[in-house]
Design a protein around this motif. Structure first.
Motif, short mmCIF file in Angstrom:
data_model
loop_
_atom_site.label_atom_id
_atom_site.label_comp_id
_atom_site.label_asym_id
_atom_site.label_seq_id
_atom_site.Cartn_x
_atom_site.Cartn_y
_atom_site.Cartn_z
N GLU A 42 49.53 -4.96 33.15
CA GLU A 42 48.77 -3.99 33.90
C GLU A 42 47.48 -3.66 33.15
O GLU A 42 47.50 -3.41 31.96
CB GLU A 42 49.61 -2.72 34.08
CG GLU A 42 48.99 -1.70 35.00
CD GLU A 42 49.95 -0.56 35.28
OE1 GLU A 42 49.58 0.58 34.97
OE2 GLU A 42 51.06 -0.83 35.76
N CYS A 43 46.37 -3.68 33.86
CA CYS A 43 45.08 -3.40 33.24
C CYS A 43 44.99 -1.91 32.88
O CYS A 43 45.23 -1.05 33.73
CB CYS A 43 43.94 -3.78 34.18
SG CYS A 43 42.31 -3.47 33.49
N LYS A 61 30.38 2.11 28.03
CA LYS A 61 31.61 1.37 27.84
C LYS A 61 31.36 -0.11 28.11
O LYS A 61 30.81 -0.46 29.14
CB LYS A 61 32.68 1.90 28.79
CG LYS A 61 34.02 1.24 28.62
CD LYS A 61 35.09 1.93 29.40
CE LYS A 61 34.85 1.85 30.87
NZ LYS A 61 35.96 2.31 31.69
N SER A 62 31.77 -0.94 27.19
CA SER A 62 31.59 -2.37 27.34
C SER A 62 32.83 -2.99 27.96
O SER A 62 33.95 -2.60 27.65
CB SER A 62 31.34 -2.99 25.96
OG SER A 62 31.36 -4.39 26.06
N CYS A 70 40.99 -8.94 32.99
CA CYS A 70 41.25 -8.41 34.33
C CYS A 70 40.29 -9.03 35.34
O CYS A 70 39.07 -8.88 35.21
CB CYS A 70 41.12 -6.89 34.35
SG CYS A 70 41.48 -6.20 35.98
N PRO A 71 40.83 -9.68 36.38
CA PRO A 71 39.97 -10.28 37.40
C PRO A 71 39.35 -9.23 38.33
O PRO A 71 38.35 -9.50 38.98
CB PRO A 71 40.91 -11.21 38.17
CG PRO A 71 42.26 -10.60 37.98
CD PRO A 71 42.24 -9.97 36.61
N LEU A 83 37.56 -6.17 32.59
CA LEU A 83 37.91 -5.76 31.23
C LEU A 83 38.48 -6.93 30.45
O LEU A 83 39.36 -7.64 30.93
CB LEU A 83 38.93 -4.62 31.26
CG LEU A 83 39.37 -4.08 29.91
CD1 LEU A 83 38.21 -3.36 29.22
CD2 LEU A 83 40.54 -3.12 30.08
N VAL A 84 37.97 -7.14 29.23
CA VAL A 84 38.45 -8.20 28.35
C VAL A 84 38.73 -7.56 27.00
O VAL A 84 37.82 -7.13 26.30
CB VAL A 84 37.41 -9.34 28.18
CG1 VAL A 84 37.92 -10.39 27.20
CG2 VAL A 84 37.09 -9.96 29.53
#
Length: 79
Positions: A1-2, A60-61, A20-21, A25-26
């Motif tokens: 879950e992201c 936020k990156s 996350c597609p 978020l990576v």
């Protein structure tokens, strides 16, 4: 879950990075899991997600680099 948007993201045990597609978020898989645990425990996420203490949101990156995640335990010495 992201941990950012809540989307379920399937991955194998060998996959070490959460990507996350939906929101892009990576982050490291374990870091993502830790953020989810903190969220479910009811711990405030503001310090974790980069929000400032005055209620504003810091930049936020979507892609983060990871240094050491190890933290020192607080001292338990009686004073």
């Amino acid at each position: 879950e992201c941990s950012d948007c809540g989307t379920k993201v399937s991955k194998t045990l060998a996959t070490r990075t959460h990507r996350c597609p939906s929101c892009g978020l990576v982050i490291d898989r374990d870091h993502n899991a830790a953020l989810n645990i903190l969220s479910r425990a009811g711990t405030a996420r503001s310090h974790v997600r980069g929000e400032s203490s005055d209620g504003g949101t810091a930049r936020k990156s979507r892609s983060t680099s990871h240094g050491s995640l190890k933290q020192e335990a607080p001292s338990l010495a009686a004073g």
